[in-house]
Design an enzyme around this catalytic site. Structure first.
Site, mmCIF file in Angstrom:
data_model
loop_
_atom_site.group_PDB
_atom_site.id
_atom_site.type_symbol
_atom_site.label_atom_id
_atom_site.label_comp_id
_atom_site.label_asym_id
_atom_site.label_seq_id
_atom_site.Cartn_x
_atom_site.Cartn_y
_atom_site.Cartn_z
ATOM 1 N N SER A 46 0.810 -1.225 0.000
ATOM 2 C CA SER A 46 0.000 0.000 0.000
ATOM 3 C C SER A 46 0.842 1.273 0.000
ATOM 4 C CB SER A 46 -0.940 0.007 1.214
ATOM 5 O OG SER A 46 -1.923 -0.978 1.061
ATOM 6 N N SER A 86 -4.291 2.126 3.028
ATOM 7 C CA SER A 86 -4.138 0.756 3.537
ATOM 8 C C SER A 86 -5.181 -0.106 2.847
ATOM 9 C CB SER A 86 -4.338 0.709 5.052
ATOM 10 O OG SER A 86 -4.437 -0.643 5.466
ATOM 11 N N SER A 88 -6.172 -3.142 3.401
ATOM 12 C CA SER A 88 -7.079 -3.803 4.353
ATOM 13 C C SER A 88 -7.789 -2.791 5.244
ATOM 14 C CB SER A 88 -6.286 -4.759 5.241
ATOM 15 O OG SER A 88 -5.336 -4.021 6.009
ATOM 16 N N THR A 91 -3.970 -1.853 9.003
ATOM 17 C CA THR A 91 -2.524 -1.875 9.255
ATOM 18 C C THR A 91 -2.177 -0.878 10.352
ATOM 19 O OG1 THR A 91 -2.096 -2.621 7.039
ATOM 20 C CG2 THR A 91 -0.284 -1.484 8.128
ATOM 21 N N ARG A 134 -0.508 -5.986 -2.523
ATOM 22 C CA ARG A 134 0.539 -5.678 -3.510
ATOM 23 C C ARG A 134 0.044 -5.823 -4.943
ATOM 24 N NH1 ARG A 134 1.219 -10.644 -1.385
ATOM 25 N NH2 ARG A 134 1.688 -12.409 -2.745
ATOM 26 N N GLU A 211 7.689 -11.288 -1.810
ATOM 27 C CA GLU A 211 6.329 -11.711 -1.471
ATOM 28 C C GLU A 211 5.732 -12.719 -2.452
ATOM 29 O OE1 GLU A 211 3.627 -8.767 0.538
ATOM 30 O OE2 GLU A 211 5.097 -7.363 -0.240
ATOM 31 N N HIS A 227 29.555 3.891 -5.973
ATOM 32 C CA HIS A 227 30.392 4.444 -4.910
ATOM 33 C C HIS A 227 30.512 3.508 -3.712
ATOM 34 C CE1 HIS A 227 30.626 8.308 -7.006
ATOM 35 N NE2 HIS A 227 29.402 8.001 -7.399
ATOM 36 N N LYS A 318 1.269 -10.396 11.934
ATOM 37 C CA LYS A 318 0.269 -9.402 12.302
ATOM 38 C C LYS A 318 -0.624 -9.930 13.420
ATOM 39 C CE LYS A 318 0.040 -6.922 7.876
ATOM 40 N NZ LYS A 318 -0.726 -6.524 6.696
HETATM 41 C C1 F6R Z 1 0.486 -8.161 0.966
HETATM 42 C C2 F6R Z 1 1.267 -6.942 0.934
HETATM 43 C C3 F6R Z 1 1.732 -6.327 2.221
HETATM 44 C C4 F6R Z 1 0.687 -5.332 2.753
HETATM 45 C C5 F6R Z 1 1.140 -4.688 4.055
HETATM 46 C C6 F6R Z 1 0.195 -3.629 4.554
HETATM 47 O O1 F6R Z 1 0.064 -8.486 -0.335
HETATM 48 O O2 F6R Z 1 1.550 -6.436 -0.116
HETATM 49 O O3 F6R Z 1 2.969 -5.712 1.969
HETATM 50 O O4 F6R Z 1 0.471 -4.336 1.791
HETATM 51 O O5 F6R Z 1 1.295 -5.677 5.031
HETATM 52 O O6 F6R Z 1 -1.124 -4.049 4.597
HETATM 53 P P1 F6R Z 1 -2.245 -3.154 3.927
HETATM 54 O O7 F6R Z 1 -1.861 -2.989 2.500
HETATM 55 O O8 F6R Z 1 -3.517 -3.915 4.108
HETATM 56 O O9 F6R Z 1 -2.241 -1.853 4.672
#
Ligand code: F6R
Length: 322
Positions: A46, A86, A88, A91, A134, A211, A227, A318
């Site tokens: 994100s 974010s 989700s 985060t 991602r 990932e 460098h 998490k």
């Molecule tokens: C999983 C991914 C992770 C999430 C990260 C933050 O596909 O890409 O790097 O992006 O853990 O979570 P979000 O994106 O939900 O805030």
């Protein structure tokens, strides 16, 4: 045995369509009043949209900062436009940065598929759920760009957008080069380089290797690597690494020369693959550079018999933090 159980291939193939949909999402959303700084807060997948925005606006008068962490910088005030991104919406770093920006009276726009951020924020651009963050880069980048355009902070030309969409739509070109490069990287550790300006593309390749392919990968930029990092090739044993240079027609002439000479020097230790961005405008060049990497990391996952979609360790970590 199929390994792509969640059909990541289709998600990547559909990326041009995702961008088209994403371009419609910020319609009618703008901010008013003075804006003299932009901050994009996000983590992992994100945060990438923020990095790309920084590239896109590198010539603009307004400064842009990407925050991957719990706090926004001290300069954030009522004239700062903060995007809390974010996928989700849950985060913890992004939620904390959002709260921090709120305390500092910043103008805030959230970009999320829901979660706590979707509930907390007053201005929200809701993006479709069900993807890996991602893989949702279109959804996390274009709403931000759209709000900036709607608020007359940046001027986005339709020719730039159409060029980008038309180049990405030639998906097979990206797929075939992606597959070819993946074969060359198999059983080796990739080290990805780009110019300083496009360093975020190299970083995105690295994180997609991490990932999607679940392998270690490294990245650095030109000319800084000339460098320091270049000296490390001296002790490199042959066939352990593959260097990938992301090259762009607008790279500084001296950087182009440095890349040529560096290739010559390190070729005794590693194979060097070169990937050229496509297009006239910066937007197409940036997204084409990104799109190649998505396919390379995908095909490398398959070659390593790894399902590209789940990132169980990230989810478990998490959970443990809760
Ligand atoms: C999983 C991914 C992770 C999430 C990260 C933050 O596909 O890409 O790097 O992006 O853990 O979570 P979000 O994106 O939900 O805030």
């Amino acid at each position: 045995m199929p390994v792509d159980n969640s059909n990541m291939l289709k998600v990547i193939e559909d990326f041009p369509q995702q961008c088209r949909t994403a371009l419609e999402l910020p319609k009618g959303m703008s901010v008013s009043g003075k804006v003299d700084k932009i901050v994009v807060c996000g983590m992992g997948g994100s945060a990438v949209g923020g990095d790309l925005l920084k590239i896109y606006l590198h010539n603009a008068k307004i400064p842009i900062f990407v925050v991957r962490g719990y706090n926004v910088p001290n300069f954030v005030d009522e004239n700062t436009l903060v995007f809390a991104v974010s996928y989700s919406g849950n985060t913890e770093e992004t939620l904390s940065a959002y709260e921090d920006a709120l305390k500092r009276k910043a103008k805030i726009v959230a970009v999320t598929s829901g979660g706590s951020l979707g509930q907390l924020a007053k201005k929200v651009i809701k993006i479709p759920s069900g993807l890996q963050p991602r893989a949702a880069l279109g959804y996390t980048f274009f709403p931000v760009l759209g709000v900036l355009a709607n608020s007359a902070i940046v001027d986005v030309k339709s020719a730039e957008i159409s060029e980008m969409l038309s180049i990405l739509s030639k998906t097979n070109d990206f797929k075939s080069l992606g597959e070819k490069i993946a074969k060359k990287i198999q059983n080796r550790t990739p080290i990805v380089y780009a110019s300083e300006l496009l360093g975020a593309i190299a970083y995105r390749w690295k994180t997609q290797f991490n990932e999607n392919s679940k392998i270690a990968a490294f990245c650095h930029v030109f000319s800084e690597m000339n460098h320091n990092e270049i000296a490390s090739y001296q002790s490199m044993s042959k066939d352990r690494y593959t260097a990938i240079f992301i090259r762009d027609k607008e790279d500084n002439e001296r950087v182009k020369k440095r890349m040529d000479i560096t290739k010559e020097i390190i070729s005794t230790k590693v194979d060097v693959e070169e990937v050229f961005t496509k297009g006239e405008h910066l937007l197409a060049r940036v997204f084409s550079g990104i799109y190649y990497g998505d396919f390379v990391s995908y095909y490398l996952a398959l070659a390593n018999k790894t399902d590209p979609t789940p990132v169980t360790v990230i989810e478990n970590l998490k959970k443990k933090l809760k």
